[in-house]
Design an enzyme around this catalytic site. Sequence first.
Site, mmCIF file in Angstrom:
data_model
loop_
_atom_site.group_PDB
_atom_site.id
_atom_site.type_symbol
_atom_site.label_atom_id
_atom_site.label_comp_id
_atom_site.label_asym_id
_atom_site.label_seq_id
_atom_site.Cartn_x
_atom_site.Cartn_y
_atom_site.Cartn_z
ATOM 1 C CD GLU A 85 -62.306 19.235 -70.195
ATOM 2 O OE1 GLU A 85 -61.858 18.535 -71.112
ATOM 3 O OE2 GLU A 85 -62.885 18.761 -69.210
ATOM 4 C CG ASP A 86 -59.877 23.617 -71.420
ATOM 5 O OD1 ASP A 86 -59.688 22.383 -71.453
ATOM 6 O OD2 ASP A 86 -60.632 24.210 -72.208
#
Length: 726
Positions: free
Chosen positions: A92-93
């Site tokens: 996700e990051d």
Amino acid sequence: MNGLSFTSQTMSHKAVQAAFKLLKEKTNAYLNTQEKEQLRKAVHFGAYCHEKQIRKSGEPYITHPITVAAILATLRVDVDTLIAGVLHDTIEDTDATYQQLTGEFNADVAYLVEGVTKLDKIKFRNIKEAQAETFVKMLFAMAEDIRVIIIKLSDRLHNMRTISAMSVSGQRRISQETIDVYAPIAERLGLKSIQKEMERHAFQALHPNQSAEVETTIARIAGNRKKAVDRIRKTIEKSLLESGMAAKVVARQKSAYSAYKKAQLKKLEIEDIHDLFGVRIIVKELPQCYLALGIIHNIYPPNENGFKDYIAVPKQNGYQSLHTVVTGPYALKLEVQIRTEEMDHLSEAGVAAHWIYKQKDGNTSPSLNKARNWLNSLLKLQKDSVSSLEFYENLKKDLGTDEIYVFTPKGDLIQLPKRSTVLDFAFGIHTSVGSHAESVQVNGETKSLAHELKTGDTVSIKTSDDLKVHADWLRHVRSSKARTAIRKELKQIEDSDAMILGHRMLDRALDTYDHSFEQVDNKSIKRALKHYQLNSLDDMLKAFAYGELLPSIVAKKMLPMMKQRRISGDYIPKEALTIDGSEGSIVHYPNCCQPLPGDKIMGHLSQSKGVVIHRNNCTNLREISKNNPERLLMSSWALKTRGVFKSTLVVDVINKTGVLASLAAVIAEQGVNIVSIDQADKDSGFTELVFEVNVENKPHAEDLMNKLQSHRDVLNVRRKYDEKYH
């Protein structure tokens, strides 16, 4: 793993070292050397991926996923789950990919990380919709692999621990979602420790004053009762030991949020909650639970209705324990819980422990089966619901609710939410049983379908294929399964009624143009469907009945082009639409005039309610005829009508004792059902009684009015809305 050296600046940060130290302490006891090495590699990989990221608290970001893994380790999850916990934010990051995680670790880890990532990518119009969709996505993730949810719950728990770094509005939003979505899921999975800590942090953020007040009150009461509870604990411990039973006896205290919630629900003061403090007894073997119960009841008298056997009948999340409320010294009431060591472990780790370790070798346990059955029932409910929001709002009422246990005539056990009715039981057996429930016996006695059940009741349902569900049933059910099934059935009935009525409306409109439905070719139908952006003829027919399309306009578009050109002037139907009462909920009879068969009527195509039937001289109809004359629907009653219709009778009586009961008896003698009664005293010394009744038609109502008028204490009788027109 013990030989780990911190090679990057991020890994040398004190907060990171502290988080990693905690993770080591939690995993050293149960991971083997190879698994420890894999976890060490994951920590370094995660630290590298998140190296430049900082949390709002100011700490390196990697402290968060390491702490999430430490929370997971308290549940003794497998190493793949631990690694996925460390890496749960990488896809996700960071620049890490699914393929990279598969190569560095394995496909299982990559799948779990991607599963958590999908849960985080939900974007919706409003918070309620987002919560509902989040919940639904979690259910499907649970169906695939329970470990995805356990990681997400651990992630949310650590976020709640550090929530003070967020804005006040952010704290409130996240905390409400935690109370509504995450804590109930943790509770249903038996993850008691995670649930309680989530609730504590959320309670403090949402209601800081009440939280502090409840904490202070419990601390004050604890100070007063500490000696008494400790004395009871020691007495029990000594009595068990004298009976040859080595048991662990610990004092327990209800959490502030649980106490607050119970006080609100039961309308109690915190001091009056009997299970605010208690004693937990942990024994080695199952038979010892019942032996210990006997010993406890010999020492302290049990309270009536204070015993619950969750061992014989576990909760839906697999929780097992004996609960008994006893009266100790100083008239102190407290709850004693008795369970085995395994039951105690499962009360904290929940069915997650079974799910993780048993699914691989194909073995199952009763608690695991219960969890799977619960999950499967939820997925079916979601499928049957109109929307995720409706499903979630229905289900929220079940989550966290106490349960009752009732029996079928064959002795099968049915678990239902507390305060469930006979209808809940019927739908709990099967949707077809609930939909056609005609009569019921509870413990051999005839009861109504709205009768509220208690634990231990035996319920027998009689069904009839001629019966259909009623909208009123929604007022008498508590379970999400029953509510969803009733709404689905009502929608199907309504849609079926709408198509039949819509067909009649289209036939009538075509007949006005000297045409018939049989003469309309498929090409004309497809042309009309395309024009109104509809998928099928059924959708078009329903649109007529729901007031979304005017049949007069659509019928004209279905005519041959030459015939369309010859039509001029206003649309004046040849025949009225006949109403016979069989149209069901698709036709509405409004309170503004309460039309009865026998009254002259006119219909109105409402865009919000569909076909609405008014009395001809209704003041609301006059407004409609001025503003939207094209929506008027010439209507008449059929020669024979079905069912009953609502009418309100206003009866002026002499103000004296017993007159209301006397008039109610007159109405009952005529076989008329009274829906409601209202009463108002007038200045002139008489009383106005208002009876809302169900009658078959206008002559039926007039006959009843004549019977009432002949009563010696009655001054005048009229239909409530007649005065508007005369």
